[in-house]
Design a protein around this motif. Structure first.
Motif, PDB file in Angstrom:
ATOM      1  N   ASN A   1       0.742  -1.218  -0.148  1.00  0.00           N
ATOM      2  CA  ASN A   1       0.061   0.032  -0.045  1.00  0.00           C
ATOM      3  C   ASN A   1       0.764   1.326   0.002  1.00  0.00           C
ATOM      4  OD1 ASN A   1      -2.409  -1.284  -0.172  1.00  0.00           O
ATOM      5  ND2 ASN A   1      -2.452  -1.396   2.041  1.00  0.00           N
ATOM      6  N   LEU A   2       2.257   1.137   0.490  1.00  0.00           N
ATOM      7  CA  LEU A   2       2.915   2.432   0.463  1.00  0.00           C
ATOM      8  C   LEU A   2       3.482   2.537  -0.815  1.00  0.00           C
ATOM      9  CD1 LEU A   2       4.897   2.077   3.730  1.00  0.00           C
ATOM     10  CD2 LEU A   2       3.004   3.455   3.165  1.00  0.00           C
ATOM     11  N   MET A   3       3.739   1.407  -1.664  1.00  0.00           N
ATOM     12  CA  MET A   3       4.123   1.477  -2.917  1.00  0.00           C
ATOM     13  C   MET A   3       3.241   1.745  -4.124  1.00  0.00           C
ATOM     14  SD  MET A   3       7.511   0.527  -3.294  1.00  0.00           S
ATOM     15  CE  MET A   3       7.612   0.095  -4.775  1.00  0.00           C
ATOM     16  N   VAL A   4       1.982   1.377  -4.162  1.00  0.00           N
ATOM     17  CA  VAL A   4       1.051   1.653  -4.932  1.00  0.00           C
ATOM     18  C   VAL A   4       1.052   3.459  -5.256  1.00  0.00           C
ATOM     19  CG1 VAL A   4      -1.224   1.601  -5.585  1.00  0.00           C
ATOM     20  CG2 VAL A   4      -0.332  -0.431  -4.808  1.00  0.00           C
ATOM     21  N   PRO A   5       0.711   4.012  -4.122  1.00  0.00           N
ATOM     22  CA  PRO A   5       0.684   5.379  -4.418  1.00  0.00           C
ATOM     23  C   PRO A   5       1.895   6.268  -5.017  1.00  0.00           C
ATOM     24  CG  PRO A   5      -0.084   5.054  -2.085  1.00  0.00           C
ATOM     25  CD  PRO A   5       0.469   3.738  -2.570  1.00  0.00           C
ATOM     26  N   SER A   6       3.154   5.823  -4.499  1.00  0.00           N
ATOM     27  CA  SER A   6       4.240   6.161  -5.111  1.00  0.00           C
ATOM     28  C   SER A   6       4.487   5.808  -6.512  1.00  0.00           C
ATOM     29  CB  SER A   6       5.429   5.279  -4.479  1.00  0.00           C
ATOM     30  OG  SER A   6       6.724   5.976  -4.879  1.00  0.00           O
ATOM     31  N   ILE A   7       3.951   4.571  -7.002  1.00  0.00           N
ATOM     32  CA  ILE A   7       3.820   4.213  -8.422  1.00  0.00           C
ATOM     33  C   ILE A   7       2.674   5.342  -9.239  1.00  0.00           C
ATOM     34  CG2 ILE A   7       3.551   2.416  -9.917  1.00  0.00           C
ATOM     35  CD1 ILE A   7       4.242   0.409  -8.069  1.00  0.00           C
ATOM     36  N   LEU A   8       1.740   5.238  -8.584  1.00  0.00           N
ATOM     37  CA  LEU A   8       0.660   6.041  -9.186  1.00  0.00           C
ATOM     38  C   LEU A   8       1.102   7.539  -9.484  1.00  0.00           C
ATOM     39  CD1 LEU A   8      -2.503   4.642  -7.506  1.00  0.00           C
ATOM     40  CD2 LEU A   8      -1.617   4.500 -10.185  1.00  0.00           C
TER      41      LEU A   8
ATOM     42  N   LEU B   1      -6.894  17.464 -12.426  1.00  0.00           N
ATOM     43  CA  LEU B   1      -6.896  16.224 -13.221  1.00  0.00           C
ATOM     44  C   LEU B   1      -5.721  15.177 -13.309  1.00  0.00           C
ATOM     45  CD1 LEU B   1      -7.431  18.209 -16.797  1.00  0.00           C
ATOM     46  CD2 LEU B   1      -8.895  16.900 -15.658  1.00  0.00           C
ATOM     47  N   GLY B   2      -4.573  15.356 -12.498  1.00  0.00           N
ATOM     48  CA  GLY B   2      -3.698  14.579 -12.138  1.00  0.00           C
ATOM     49  C   GLY B   2      -4.188  13.489 -11.263  1.00  0.00           C
ATOM     50  N   VAL B   3      -4.748  14.285 -10.097  1.00  0.00           N
ATOM     51  CA  VAL B   3      -5.171  13.357  -8.746  1.00  0.00           C
ATOM     52  C   VAL B   3      -6.313  12.336  -9.497  1.00  0.00           C
ATOM     53  CG1 VAL B   3      -6.598  13.470  -6.659  1.00  0.00           C
ATOM     54  CG2 VAL B   3      -4.607  15.027  -7.011  1.00  0.00           C
ATOM     55  N   PHE B   4      -7.397  13.195 -10.327  1.00  0.00           N
ATOM     56  CA  PHE B   4      -8.353  12.325 -10.907  1.00  0.00           C
ATOM     57  C   PHE B   4      -8.085  11.069 -11.454  1.00  0.00           C
ATOM     58  CE2 PHE B   4     -11.192  11.367 -14.292  1.00  0.00           C
ATOM     59  CZ  PHE B   4     -12.456  11.117 -13.554  1.00  0.00           C
ATOM     60  N   ALA B   5      -6.864  11.328 -12.445  1.00  0.00           N
ATOM     61  CA  ALA B   5      -6.230  10.263 -13.428  1.00  0.00           C
ATOM     62  C   ALA B   5      -5.814   9.267 -12.470  1.00  0.00           C
ATOM     63  CB  ALA B   5      -5.241  10.924 -14.144  1.00  0.00           C
ATOM     64  N   ALA B   6      -5.140   9.688 -11.564  1.00  0.00           N
ATOM     65  CA  ALA B   6      -4.410   8.640 -10.656  1.00  0.00           C
ATOM     66  C   ALA B   6      -5.489   7.631  -9.994  1.00  0.00           C
ATOM     67  CB  ALA B   6      -3.526   9.102  -9.666  1.00  0.00           C
ATOM     68  N   PHE B   7      -6.379   8.163  -9.419  1.00  0.00           N
ATOM     69  CA  PHE B   7      -7.496   7.451  -8.934  1.00  0.00           C
ATOM     70  C   PHE B   7      -8.297   6.623  -9.823  1.00  0.00           C
ATOM     71  CE2 PHE B   7      -6.874  10.107  -5.306  1.00  0.00           C
ATOM     72  CZ  PHE B   7      -7.451   9.359  -4.124  1.00  0.00           C
TER      73      PHE B   7
ATOM     74  N   THR C   1     -18.445  -4.930 -12.943  1.00  0.00           N
ATOM     75  CA  THR C   1     -19.733  -4.063 -12.816  1.00  0.00           C
ATOM     76  C   THR C   1     -19.236  -2.762 -12.825  1.00  0.00           C
ATOM     77  OG1 THR C   1     -19.706  -4.229 -10.210  1.00  0.00           O
ATOM     78  CG2 THR C   1     -20.829  -5.941 -11.474  1.00  0.00           C
ATOM     79  N   GLY C   2     -17.877  -2.253 -12.709  1.00  0.00           N
ATOM     80  CA  GLY C   2     -17.812  -0.935 -12.428  1.00  0.00           C
ATOM     81  C   GLY C   2     -17.688  -0.236 -11.101  1.00  0.00           C
ATOM     82  N   GLU C   3     -18.460  -0.961 -10.341  1.00  0.00           N
ATOM     83  CA  GLU C   3     -18.938  -0.156  -8.909  1.00  0.00           C
ATOM     84  C   GLU C   3     -17.252  -0.119  -8.260  1.00  0.00           C
ATOM     85  OE1 GLU C   3     -22.414  -2.667  -7.019  1.00  0.00           O
ATOM     86  OE2 GLU C   3     -21.135  -4.090  -8.029  1.00  0.00           O
ATOM     87  N   VAL C   4     -16.233  -0.860  -8.411  1.00  0.00           N
ATOM     88  CA  VAL C   4     -14.902  -0.538  -7.743  1.00  0.00           C
ATOM     89  C   VAL C   4     -14.568   0.545  -8.266  1.00  0.00           C
ATOM     90  CG1 VAL C   4     -12.661  -1.524  -7.001  1.00  0.00           C
ATOM     91  CG2 VAL C   4     -14.794  -2.980  -7.046  1.00  0.00           C
ATOM     92  N   THR C   5     -14.539   0.756  -9.961  1.00  0.00           N
ATOM     93  CA  THR C   5     -14.024   1.838 -10.287  1.00  0.00           C
ATOM     94  C   THR C   5     -14.740   3.072  -9.939  1.00  0.00           C
ATOM     95  OG1 THR C   5     -13.452   0.431 -12.345  1.00  0.00           O
ATOM     96  CG2 THR C   5     -13.273   2.774 -12.810  1.00  0.00           C
ATOM     97  N   TRP C   6     -16.033   3.104  -9.833  1.00  0.00           N
ATOM     98  CA  TRP C   6     -16.561   4.208  -9.572  1.00  0.00           C
ATOM     99  C   TRP C   6     -16.296   4.614  -7.991  1.00  0.00           C
ATOM    100  CZ3 TRP C   6     -18.528   7.886 -12.397  1.00  0.00           C
ATOM    101  CH2 TRP C   6     -19.115   7.463 -13.615  1.00  0.00           C
TER     102      TRP C   6
ATOM    103  N   LEU D   1     -15.072   8.404  -7.509  1.00  0.00           N
ATOM    104  CA  LEU D   1     -15.794   9.314  -6.429  1.00  0.00           C
ATOM    105  C   LEU D   1     -14.704   9.844  -5.520  1.00  0.00           C
ATOM    106  CD1 LEU D   1     -18.226  10.431  -5.293  1.00  0.00           C
ATOM    107  CD2 LEU D   1     -18.662   8.413  -4.153  1.00  0.00           C
ATOM    108  N   HIS D   2     -13.786   9.037  -5.059  1.00  0.00           N
ATOM    109  CA  HIS D   2     -12.843   9.252  -3.919  1.00  0.00           C
ATOM    110  C   HIS D   2     -11.785  10.347  -4.698  1.00  0.00           C
ATOM    111  CE1 HIS D   2     -13.327   7.130  -0.288  1.00  0.00           C
ATOM    112  NE2 HIS D   2     -14.379   6.531  -1.105  1.00  0.00           N
ATOM    113  N   GLY D   3     -11.655  10.054  -6.009  1.00  0.00           N
ATOM    114  CA  GLY D   3     -10.587  10.928  -6.762  1.00  0.00           C
ATOM    115  C   GLY D   3     -11.064  12.410  -6.722  1.00  0.00           C
ATOM    116  N   VAL D   4     -12.325  12.152  -7.142  1.00  0.00           N
ATOM    117  CA  VAL D   4     -13.029  13.830  -7.418  1.00  0.00           C
ATOM    118  C   VAL D   4     -13.221  14.476  -6.102  1.00  0.00           C
ATOM    119  CG1 VAL D   4     -15.131  15.063  -7.732  1.00  0.00           C
ATOM    120  CG2 VAL D   4     -14.345  12.897  -9.277  1.00  0.00           C
ATOM    121  N   CYS D   5     -13.319  13.901  -4.985  1.00  0.00           N
ATOM    122  CA  CYS D   5     -13.669  14.303  -3.632  1.00  0.00           C
ATOM    123  C   CYS D   5     -12.012  15.026  -3.266  1.00  0.00           C
ATOM    124  CB  CYS D   5     -14.189  13.505  -2.699  1.00  0.00           C
ATOM    125  SG  CYS D   5     -15.893  13.095  -3.240  1.00  0.00           S
ATOM    126  N   THR D   6     -11.334  13.990  -3.306  1.00  0.00           N
ATOM    127  CA  THR D   6      -9.831  14.454  -3.090  1.00  0.00           C
ATOM    128  C   THR D   6      -9.225  15.678  -3.690  1.00  0.00           C
ATOM    129  OG1 THR D   6      -9.432  11.918  -2.216  1.00  0.00           O
ATOM    130  CG2 THR D   6      -7.402  13.533  -2.773  1.00  0.00           C
TER     131      THR D   6
END
Length: 235
Positions: A93-100, A124-130, A150-155, A159-164
């Motif tokens: 979980n520490l590596m994934v944000p670093s890679i993104l 846009l950068g934050v949204f694209a990463a999420f 189903t797309g639920e996980v992507t949504w 949603l968290h990307g937009v809010c962040t």
């Protein structure tokens, strides 16, 4: 922004590993070299032990889930995922944000800043990463459950990307300094938002497939196996 670009140019392997073994580990595995061994991010041993005990108690509560309300179960599932990531996959979980950040956020922000202002590029950068993180998690869910996405996980991640991104943008505004809320209330709101959106979008694919139940049973089976081996050695 200048410091971020410098880090992007240096790359994730700066400074270069001193030997071939470390180079292979850092490039092929979710392992990141520690810059400071006394970092405050390290989990104390006593805290790790407490979380392990809570995780074990949590697994046994699933035996009584038929007597629990949906809201309580939702909180338990959220706690389950949190403790699993902290105890089993913390380094990942520490590596994934670093890679993104290196692969998605910085390039998107750098490209979009040529035609947009800094705030729009940041959004846009934050949204694209999420968005990419959501697509990857959708693939991981498909790998484990073998159910069509189903797309639920992507949504959930969108949603968290937009809010962040919105939160980061708003906090940079002058008026935000006059409307600061207490850290405790901020944490409660964050946890509540995560729990509600998890129950709405993140957990349904796992619950429909029985994935959480199977994971809990597998962990309990592993614990019982280790206990049997331990007692056999004691005899």
């Amino acid at each position: 922004m200048e410091e971020e670009l410098k880090n992007l140019i240096k790359g994730p392997l700066f400074p270069l590993p001193p030997n071939l073994t470390r180079f292979i580990c850092f490039t092929c595995l979710p392992i990141k070299p520690r810059e400071n061994s006394t970092s405050q991010n390290q989990i104390p041993k006593w805290a790790f032990a407490i979380k392990a005990v809570i995780f074990g108690m949590l697994l046994h509560t699933y035996d009584y889930k038929h007597h629990l309300s949906p809201i309580v179960l939702l909180v338990l599932y959220s706690l389950h995922i949190h403790l699993s990531s902290r105890l089993l996959g913390r380094r990942w979980n520490l590596m994934v944000p670093s890679i993104l950040r290196q692969a998605i956020y910085f390039p998107v922000r750098k490209i979009t800043e040529r035609k947009m202002n800094s705030d729009q590029a940041l959004f846009l950068g934050v949204f694209a990463a999420f968005l990419v993180s959501g697509a990857v998690h959708e693939l991981i869910f498909f790998y484990f459950t073998r159910d069509m996405p189903t797309g639920e996980v992507t949504w959930f991640f969108v949603l968290h990307g937009v809010c962040t991104a919105a939160e980061v943008t708003v906090k940079k505004r002058p008026f935000a300094r006059r409307w600061r809320i207490s850290p405790m209330l901020s944490r409660l709101l964050t946890v509540g938002f995560v729990v509600v959106t998890s129950g709405w979008l993140f957990f349904p694919p796992l619950l429909r497939n029985g994935m959480i139940k199977r994971l809990a049973n597998e962990v309990l089976f592993s614990i019982e196996f280790v206990k049997r081996k331990f007692f056999l050695l004691g005899d």
